[in-house]
Design a protein around this motif. Structure first.
Motif, short mmCIF file in Angstrom:
data_model
loop_
_atom_site.label_atom_id
_atom_site.label_comp_id
_atom_site.label_asym_id
_atom_site.label_seq_id
_atom_site.Cartn_x
_atom_site.Cartn_y
_atom_site.Cartn_z
N PRO A 251 0.82 -1.22 0.00
CA PRO A 251 0.00 0.00 0.00
C PRO A 251 0.86 1.27 0.00
CG PRO A 251 -0.93 -1.62 1.49
CD PRO A 251 0.39 -2.18 1.03
N LYS A 252 1.99 1.21 0.70
CA LYS A 252 2.90 2.36 0.74
C LYS A 252 3.45 2.65 -0.66
CE LYS A 252 6.97 4.11 3.18
NZ LYS A 252 8.01 3.79 4.19
N ASN A 253 3.76 1.61 -1.43
CA ASN A 253 4.25 1.80 -2.79
C ASN A 253 3.21 2.49 -3.67
OD1 ASN A 253 5.77 -1.51 -2.71
ND2 ASN A 253 6.71 0.47 -2.22
N LEU A 254 1.95 2.09 -3.51
CA LEU A 254 0.88 2.68 -4.32
C LEU A 254 0.69 4.16 -4.00
CD1 LEU A 254 -1.77 -0.20 -4.21
CD2 LEU A 254 -0.13 0.31 -6.01
N VAL A 255 0.74 4.50 -2.72
CA VAL A 255 0.60 5.90 -2.30
C VAL A 255 1.77 6.72 -2.85
CG1 VAL A 255 0.63 7.47 -0.33
CG2 VAL A 255 -0.73 5.37 -0.23
N ALA A 256 2.97 6.16 -2.77
CA ALA A 256 4.17 6.86 -3.26
C ALA A 256 4.08 7.10 -4.77
CB ALA A 256 5.41 6.05 -2.93
N ALA A 257 3.55 6.10 -5.51
CA ALA A 257 3.41 6.24 -6.96
C ALA A 257 2.42 7.35 -7.31
CB ALA A 257 2.96 4.92 -7.57
N ILE A 258 1.31 7.39 -6.60
CA ILE A 258 0.29 8.41 -6.86
C ILE A 258 0.85 9.80 -6.57
CG2 ILE A 258 -1.93 9.32 -6.05
CD1 ILE A 258 -2.77 6.36 -5.60
N GLU A 259 1.55 9.96 -5.47
CA GLU A 259 2.14 11.26 -5.12
C GLU A 259 3.19 11.69 -6.14
OE1 GLU A 259 3.59 10.78 -1.19
OE2 GLU A 259 1.60 11.00 -0.24
N SER A 260 3.97 10.73 -6.61
CA SER A 260 5.03 11.04 -7.57
C SER A 260 4.44 11.50 -8.90
CB SER A 260 5.90 9.80 -7.79
OG SER A 260 6.97 10.07 -8.66
N ILE A 261 3.36 10.87 -9.33
CA ILE A 261 2.70 11.25 -10.58
C ILE A 261 2.20 12.69 -10.51
CG2 ILE A 261 0.62 10.84 -11.97
CD1 ILE A 261 1.06 7.83 -11.42
#
Length: 326
Positions: A251-261
């Motif tokens: 879940p942390k990876n998904l949040v990080a990906a969304i923020e990075s985009i």
């Protein structure tokens, strides 16, 4: 006596004529090489056909076959269009590997433990790991995480310049396996390196079509860092921040990906054809960016060459990024 003498002379003349006829040859046949000389030239016959060479992936098999030409060929353990990360050995695979003399691998922890353990248990099979000669990128540097396991990114084939280094290694190894074919392999390699250099220049030109400030995107898992390193593209940390696509995101990876985009104004995320893309789809839905399907990063399709594979991926990347800039 005279009659007898004439008879003897006639007989001698006949024998001389017969001898001359036996020694004469067809002038055209003098110019034709014997079957043995054809084999020595290696023009039409696979001289090394008794050598059984395997590779871990179809990409490596294609490289070997480009160099092996008419002298020898290699077969891939993992079938075409199958993700090597999730592949499991079958009985037929085990039989083929056991019968082989050499197995060419990516190395750099790319192959699964199924193959590593098998080769460890069969020291008579020579393993040639190609990734060690390409100045591999550190996996830790890619992720910017400390104490991150994984070592090196194995996807070096996304840099044709590094592949040229690998081709030289393959030539050296084939020359050891089949010394009589060394000159042939050198000649084949020279021609193939020219094609790889053309591919490299083609990729530079195609990627330059993308506006400089738009040469950035995200992928499903870490696989295109060599592309970024060679062609000055910014590739953000993937949805799955791991070089193994079989490892799922947290879940942390998904949040990080969304923020990075959102932070980097990314417009495209590329999904791979041979992996579970559900996580990347969720990220695309959450951010509203375009999800592009069909990126193929691990293997070849049937009858596809490495150069075809690279050009296909390049078309997918360039056309979709340019589309989002309009």
């Amino acid at each position: 006596m005279l009659s007898s003498s004439k008879s003897i002379n006639i007989l001698i003349l006949f024998l001389l004529l017969l001898l001359i006829a036996c020694k004469s040859t067809d002038p055209e046949k003098k110019l034709m090489p014997s079957e043995g000389s054809k084999l020595e030239l290696g023009s039409n016959v696979r001289q090394g056909s008794n050598l059984k060479i395997m590779s871990s992936t179809p990409i490596i098999a294609d490289w070997i076959n480009q160099i092996g030409g008419t002298r020898l060929s290699a077969n891939s353990i993992v079938p075409h269009s199958v993700n090597p990360h999730g592949y499991q050995l079958g009985a037929k695979d085990i039989a083929k590997i056991t019968e082989s003399n050499h197995v060419f691998t990516v190395g750099l922890n790319y192959e699964g433990q199924w193959l590593v353990k098998f080769l460890d248990n069969h020291p008579d099979i020579v393993q040639v790991a190609l990734g060690t000669v390409v100045s591999p990128l550190q996996h830790e540097e890619i992720h910017q995480h400390r104490n991150k396991k994984g070592g090196y990114d194995p996807h070096f084939w996304f840099d044709p310049n590094r592949v040229i280094t690998v081709i030289k290694k393959i030539v050296d190894e084939l020359s050891k396996i089949d010394p009589e074919g060394s000159d042939f392999y050198q000649s084949q390699a020279l021609q193939y390196v020219i094609e790889l250099e053309k591919l490299d220049q083609y990729m530079f030109m195609e990627l330059e079509k993308i506006p400089a400030d738009k040469r950035k995107f995200m992928t499903e898992h870490e696989s295109l860092r060599y592309l970024a390193d060679r062609y000055s593209i910014e590739i953000l940390e993937a949805v799955i921040p791991n070089v193994n696509s079989e490892v799922g995101p947290t879940p942390k990876n998904l949040v990080a990906a969304i923020e990075s985009i959102k932070q980097h104004d990314i417009q495209v995320i590329f999904l791979e054809s041979s992996t579970n893309d559900s996580s990347a789809k969720r990220v695309a839905e959450e951010t509203g960016i375009k999800a592009v399907y069909g990126l193929n990063v691990e293997t070849l399709t049937v009858d596809q060459t490495y150069i075809d594979f690279m050009k296909s991926n390049l078309r997918t990347i360039v056309s979709n990024i340019i589309e989002t800039t309009h």
